[in-house]
Enzyme design. Structure first.
Site, PDB file in Angstrom:
ATOM      1  N   LYS A  10      45.436  17.273  43.291  1.00 51.90           N
ATOM      2  CA  LYS A  10      44.265  17.810  43.987  1.00 51.90           C
ATOM      3  C   LYS A  10      43.040  17.869  43.076  1.00 51.90           C
ATOM      4  CE  LYS A  10      46.091  21.751  45.163  1.00 51.90           C
ATOM      5  NZ  LYS A  10      47.511  21.890  44.860  1.00 51.90           N
ATOM      6  N   ARG A  29      45.780  29.465  51.144  1.00 55.31           N
ATOM      7  CA  ARG A  29      47.218  29.320  50.910  1.00 55.31           C
ATOM      8  C   ARG A  29      48.022  30.153  51.893  1.00 55.31           C
ATOM      9  NH1 ARG A  29      46.415  27.730  44.988  1.00 55.31           N
ATOM     10  NH2 ARG A  29      48.448  27.115  44.200  1.00 55.31           N
ATOM     11  N   ARG A  38      52.101  17.300  32.368  1.00 59.12           N
ATOM     12  CA  ARG A  38      50.792  17.938  32.204  1.00 59.12           C
ATOM     13  C   ARG A  38      50.905  19.145  31.279  1.00 59.12           C
ATOM     14  NH1 ARG A  38      47.718  20.106  37.536  1.00 59.12           N
ATOM     15  NH2 ARG A  38      48.906  22.022  37.235  1.00 59.12           N
ATOM     16  N   ARG A  90      48.755  25.392  30.140  1.00 58.16           N
ATOM     17  CA  ARG A  90      49.022  26.364  31.196  1.00 58.16           C
ATOM     18  C   ARG A  90      50.463  26.841  31.115  1.00 58.16           C
ATOM     19  NH1 ARG A  90      46.663  24.331  36.939  1.00 58.16           N
ATOM     20  NH2 ARG A  90      48.282  25.807  37.600  1.00 58.16           N
ATOM     21  N   ARG A 125      56.757  27.619  41.945  1.00 55.94           N
ATOM     22  CA  ARG A 125      55.450  27.351  42.550  1.00 55.94           C
ATOM     23  C   ARG A 125      55.607  26.377  43.722  1.00 55.94           C
ATOM     24  NH1 ARG A 125      52.518  25.161  37.566  1.00 55.94           N
ATOM     25  NH2 ARG A 125      50.772  24.717  38.958  1.00 55.94           N
TER      26      ARG A 125
HETATM   27  P1  AMP Z   1      46.632  26.392  41.148  1.00 57.73           P
HETATM   28  O1  AMP Z   1      45.777  26.073  39.987  1.00 57.73           O
HETATM   29  O2  AMP Z   1      45.943  26.108  42.480  1.00 57.73           O
HETATM   30  O3  AMP Z   1      47.991  25.766  41.079  1.00 57.73           O
HETATM   31  O4  AMP Z   1      46.834  27.980  41.176  1.00 57.73           O
HETATM   32  C1  AMP Z   1      47.481  28.631  40.095  1.00 57.73           C
HETATM   33  C2  AMP Z   1      47.861  30.062  40.491  1.00 57.73           C
HETATM   34  O5  AMP Z   1      46.671  30.791  40.862  1.00 57.73           O
HETATM   35  C3  AMP Z   1      48.752  30.164  41.713  1.00 57.73           C
HETATM   36  O6  AMP Z   1      50.117  29.972  41.387  1.00 57.73           O
HETATM   37  C4  AMP Z   1      48.464  31.594  42.175  1.00 57.73           C
HETATM   38  O7  AMP Z   1      49.104  32.530  41.374  1.00 57.73           O
HETATM   39  C5  AMP Z   1      46.967  31.708  41.913  1.00 57.73           C
HETATM   40  N1  AMP Z   1      46.209  31.249  43.102  1.00 57.73           N
HETATM   41  C6  AMP Z   1      45.367  30.180  43.200  1.00 57.73           C
HETATM   42  N2  AMP Z   1      44.834  30.076  44.427  1.00 57.73           N
HETATM   43  C7  AMP Z   1      45.361  31.097  45.133  1.00 57.73           C
HETATM   44  C8  AMP Z   1      45.231  31.514  46.483  1.00 57.73           C
HETATM   45  N3  AMP Z   1      44.460  30.838  47.370  1.00 57.73           N
HETATM   46  N4  AMP Z   1      45.905  32.609  46.898  1.00 57.73           N
HETATM   47  C9  AMP Z   1      46.689  33.294  46.050  1.00 57.73           C
HETATM   48  N5  AMP Z   1      46.884  32.930  44.779  1.00 57.73           N
HETATM   49  C10 AMP Z   1      46.229  31.849  44.313  1.00 57.73           C
END
Ligand code: AMP
Length: 370
Positions: A194, A269, A308, A314, A326
């Protein structure tokens, strides 16, 4: 639902029900006032055809109906120059004539109407208009019956057109004067690509990219209160609570008031987040146009994320069980959004396996059809 006619966008303004109620109210008063008089209703074409049709269908007593045709609109501005294209074809001496107009704005049409009827020796000339723009009206002719007063904005639908289009719409739409945005939800499990694709999209379509994950990480790095709160969830691969995330997203959108549109990455989400996003877009006179979902097999995702993790720094990329959590979290909580957007005909699945350029081409093809 926003619609496009030629180059302009229009949003819903007056519903079929509201129109029908207004027409009924007008019919009731006109019928009451005219008593046993058999009126001749004169519609002004083209715009009044729907109004006249609905009006006379509701009219409870005998009446006659005829039309004259004038042309007064060029594009969206009322012009001074009104042409009479089809005049009166019957003798109206001694008759009670009720002009049925779809809309009166500058009043120029009325000048022509009064000119036409000056020598007709009618008993009385009554003016009834469904819509009326008081701010635009510049004449002194009396308007005997007004259905709905509206602000001085361009409208289409229910007989009214913009350069020929829109007359067939059963409701009234108002021109959207705020800029049109293209808003995309970029969707897909962690590791689907993404972020990478969002970077291409924002360049190609001049959109603002908001990644909630990135905003959280930025807050963690800067040790803000929000960061501290989010960290406890993120480290475990769980979702941050909706209320916190929605509030943060709203403020990110507000920071970009003049954007061409947004790419939402990692948001929504949950159903609650999706509803909140719709509500937010409505306040911007806008909407989500599409959810583009990158579809990638789980094992490919785990492999990509572990790779990654070697460079991203991360914590949630470094450990296979957190990665799997996740992905599970994505399918159990997030995949319901597929239904949310499918129900609105806005879901577009895109094969997320292949080279970066191949996937970009697939995504662009979807956006170009919107
Ligand atoms: P990402 O970088 O999109 O994979 O997000 C990393 C982490 O950020 C996720 O595993 C959640 O803990 C938190 N996070 C990101 N976006 C959201 C969202 N829309 N709602 C809740 N938690 C989020």
């Amino acid at each position: 639902m926003v619609i496009k006619l030629h180059d302009l966008y229009f949003k819903p303004f007056i519903s079929e029900k509201q129109i029908s109620d207004a027409v009924q109210r007008m019919v009731d008063v006109v019928a009451e006032d005219l008593g046993d008089e058999v009126p001749v209703f004169v519609g002004i074409l083209n715009g009044s055809f729907m109004f006249v049709s609905d009006f006379v269908k509701k009219y409870p007593k005998p009446c006659e109906v005829t039309f004259i045709k004038l042309a007064s609109y060029q594009g969206v501005k009322s012009t001074e120059d009104i042409q009479r294209l089809i005049g009166l074809t019957q003798d109206l001496t001694g008759r009670t004539v009720v002009i049925l107009e779809d809309i009166i704005d500058s009043g120029n049409t009325l000048v022509e109407v009064h000119r036409i009827f000056k020598n007709e020796n009618v008993k009385q000339l009554i003016i009834a208009t469904l819509f009326y723009k008081p701010e635009a009206y510049k004449k002194d002719f009396k308007l005997d019956y007004v259905g709905i007063e509206i602000p001085n904005k361009f409208i289409v639908g229910y007989g009214l057109d913009y350069d020929g289009l829109g007359r067939n719409l059963p409701a009234i739409y108002q021109q959207k004067t705020t800029q049109h945005m293209t808003n995309i939800v970029l969707f897909g499990p962690p590791g689907a690509g993404k972020g990478t694709q969002a970077n291409f999209l924002k360049e190609t379509y001049n959109l603002v990219h908001i990644s909630t994950g990135d905003v959280f990480r930025y807050n963690i790095k800067n040790e803000t209160a929000l960061g501290t709160l989010a960290k406890s969830y993120m480290d475990k691969g769980e979702l941050v609570p909706d209320q916190v995330t929605i509030e943060m997203l709203n403020s990110e959108v507000e920071k970009n008031t003049d954007a061409n549109g947004f790419i939402f990455d990692g948001f929504p989400r949950t159903d609650a987040q999706a509803s909140a996003l719709d509500a937010l877009m409505r306040t911007k006179d806008s909407q989500i146009d599409a959810m583009i979902a990158l579809e990638v097999d789980d094992e490919v995702l785990v492999e990509r994320l572990l790779e990654r993790g070697k460079t991203s720094g991360r914590a949630d990329d470094a450990d296979e069980s957190i990665i799997r959590n996740r992905i599970t979290e994505y399918y159990s909580k997030t995949a319901v959004l597929k239904n949310y957007y499918s129900a609105q005909d806005k879901y577009y699945g895109v094969d997320g396996v292949g080279s970066i350029e191949e996937i970009t081409t697939r995504i662009n093809a979807v956006i170009d059809t919107l």
